[in-house]
Design a protein around this motif. Structure first.
Motif, short mmCIF file in Angstrom:
data_model
loop_
_atom_site.label_atom_id
_atom_site.label_comp_id
_atom_site.label_asym_id
_atom_site.label_seq_id
_atom_site.Cartn_x
_atom_site.Cartn_y
_atom_site.Cartn_z
N TYR A 31 23.52 -39.81 -45.62
CA TYR A 31 24.87 -39.81 -46.22
C TYR A 31 25.25 -38.40 -46.68
O TYR A 31 26.40 -38.14 -47.02
CB TYR A 31 24.96 -40.83 -47.38
CG TYR A 31 24.35 -40.38 -48.70
CD1 TYR A 31 25.16 -39.93 -49.74
CD2 TYR A 31 22.98 -40.42 -48.90
CE1 TYR A 31 24.61 -39.51 -50.94
CE2 TYR A 31 22.43 -40.02 -50.11
CZ TYR A 31 23.25 -39.56 -51.12
OH TYR A 31 22.70 -39.15 -52.31
N GLU A 162 27.82 -32.04 -49.50
CA GLU A 162 27.99 -33.10 -50.52
C GLU A 162 29.42 -33.17 -51.03
O GLU A 162 29.91 -34.26 -51.34
CB GLU A 162 27.06 -32.83 -51.70
CG GLU A 162 25.62 -33.09 -51.36
CD GLU A 162 24.84 -33.49 -52.58
OE1 GLU A 162 23.91 -32.78 -52.93
OE2 GLU A 162 25.18 -34.51 -53.21
N ASN A 169 30.64 -39.97 -55.98
CA ASN A 169 30.40 -39.24 -57.22
C ASN A 169 31.72 -38.93 -57.93
O ASN A 169 31.79 -38.97 -59.17
CB ASN A 169 29.60 -37.96 -56.94
CG ASN A 169 28.14 -38.25 -56.68
OD1 ASN A 169 27.51 -39.02 -57.42
ND2 ASN A 169 27.58 -37.67 -55.63
N CYS A 197 22.44 -30.12 -57.46
CA CYS A 197 21.67 -30.91 -56.50
C CYS A 197 21.23 -30.08 -55.30
O CYS A 197 20.25 -30.42 -54.64
CB CYS A 197 22.51 -32.08 -55.98
SG CYS A 197 22.90 -33.31 -57.23
N TYR A 244 14.90 -45.13 -60.00
CA TYR A 244 16.01 -46.10 -59.87
C TYR A 244 15.52 -47.54 -59.89
O TYR A 244 14.69 -47.90 -60.71
CB TYR A 244 16.84 -45.80 -58.61
CG TYR A 244 16.99 -44.33 -58.42
CD1 TYR A 244 17.73 -43.60 -59.34
CD2 TYR A 244 16.34 -43.65 -57.41
CE1 TYR A 244 17.84 -42.24 -59.23
CE2 TYR A 244 16.45 -42.28 -57.30
CZ TYR A 244 17.20 -41.59 -58.21
OH TYR A 244 17.31 -40.25 -58.10
N GLY A 287 15.75 -44.90 -51.62
CA GLY A 287 15.96 -43.46 -51.74
C GLY A 287 14.75 -42.68 -52.20
O GLY A 287 14.87 -41.52 -52.61
O1 DON Z 1 24.66 -37.28 -55.77
C1 DON Z 1 23.94 -37.58 -54.83
O2 DON Z 1 24.08 -38.62 -54.22
C2 DON Z 1 22.83 -36.61 -54.46
N1 DON Z 1 23.26 -35.27 -54.69
C3 DON Z 1 21.59 -36.85 -55.28
C4 DON Z 1 21.09 -38.21 -55.12
C5 DON Z 1 19.65 -38.33 -55.32
O3 DON Z 1 18.84 -37.47 -55.03
C6 DON Z 1 19.27 -39.63 -55.78
N2 DON Z 1 17.90 -39.79 -55.51
N3 DON Z 1 17.12 -40.36 -55.03
#
Ligand code: DON
Length: 308
Positions: A31, A162, A169, A197, A244, A287
């Motif tokens: 993604y 991203e 987000n 990130c 999570y 994830g």
């Molecule tokens: O915001 C996000 O979706 C990614 N930058 C970070 C997500 C993430 O690493 C969650 N982890 N497992």
């Protein structure tokens, strides 16, 4: 009882051999387009002792996308500056939901369950940005200082990728803003969060940068970042929320405070003893790195080094 070790290297070599068949399992985080091409066959693991001695195997010096692993450091930096007021903006209960879920936010009036789901990390970064004027810059400085690696940097391609796919987000941030739980303009916050990130670092860098949590709040230079009690709190939230909706299974298998990221990295803390960082980009459906969790499971099983 934990085994007394002269060196972690033989343990790491044994683990690398044992989990060889698992590197390659799972899927990279597609993604985020810039992460989709990651080679799932890569595997690295490093252990850092309290004095900064580091042992590693495989791709342990190779930089990878740290992603949600950075949520640990922004939490620590915000908590150090703001103290308990931070907990007015974010909770500390496991969510039992995927890391990017929206559903609980409405029921709980815009206060995210914990700092390690995306909504919670956005709330923490918002606070840190308010406190420092440059949340991602403060984070990068901290990681460079703790790892001793001045070359650590943002990956601008990952941050841009991203941003392109940032709708979820953005939705989380706007939703919290509607409850008054975001103080900065949402576009500013999102820019900061995506930069955070995108930081690229190796297993060695992250194992060293997390040392303050194994040293009960003391940084690499001997100064104090967190009180002993705050270091305990961050470790506790990592144990209960760091992976999570798989946090229960992670605690069962690994038995250490840990934090994963969709780049395939996981950091774990053995308080009073060492930190462990593992990286392999193939993720399970929640994830978390498939080979990474397996390697940490083997680490605590072989050494007896867990909090239980
Ligand atoms: O915001 C996000 O979706 C990614 N930058 C970070 C997500 C993430 O690493 C969650 N982890 N497992």
């Amino acid at each position: 009882m934990a085994i007394m070790l002269l060196s972690f290297l033989p343990v790491l070599e044994r683990i690398a051999e044992e989990i060889e068949g698992l590197a390659g399992r799972g899927r990279p985080a597609d993604y985020i387009p810039a992460l989709a091409a990651a080679d799932t066959g890569r595997f690295g693991m490093a252990v850092a002792e309290l004095d900064g001695t580091v042992y590693g195997v495989g791709d342990w010096q190779e930089p990878f996308s740290t992603q949600s692993v950075t949520k640990v450091y922004t939490l620590a930096l915000a908590l150090a500056r703001e103290g308990d007021i931070l907990w007015e903006h974010v909770g500390r209960e496991p969510s039992g939901n995927p890391f990017n879920s929206l559903v609980q936010l409405e029921y709980e009036n815009g206060i995210p369950r914990n700092p390690f789901i995306n909504a919670g990390a956005l709330a923490v970064t918002d606070q840190l940005h308010q406190l420092t004027g440059d949340a991602s810059g403060a984070l990068l400085d901290f990681l460079r200082e703790e790892s001793g690696n001045p070359d650590l940097d943002f990956d601008r391609d990952v941050a841009a990728s991203e941003t392109d796919r940032g709708d979820r987000n953005a939705a989380l941030a706007h939703f919290m803003a509607s409850y008054g739980n975001i103080v900065n303009p949402v576009p500013t916050l999102l820019r900061q969060y995506f930069r955070q990130c995108s930081i690229a670092a190796s297993c060695a860098d992250l194992a060293l940068a997390t040392g303050f949590l194994a040293r009960h709040g003391i940084r690499a230079d001997g100064s104090r970042l967190l009180t002993r009690s705050q270091a305990k709190q961050v470790n506790a939230v990592m144990l209960t929320c760091g992976t999570y909706d798989a946090a229960g299974d992670f605690a069962y298998r690994v038995g250490l405070p840990g934090k994963s990221g969709v780049g395939g990295g996981i950091i774990a803390v053995v308080p009073g003893r060492c930190t462990v960082c593992v990286w392999s980009p193939g993720l399970d459906e929640r994830g978390n790195s498939v080979a990474g969790v397996a390697a940490l499971d083997r680490f605590t099983t072989i050494t007896g080094l867990s909090v239980f």
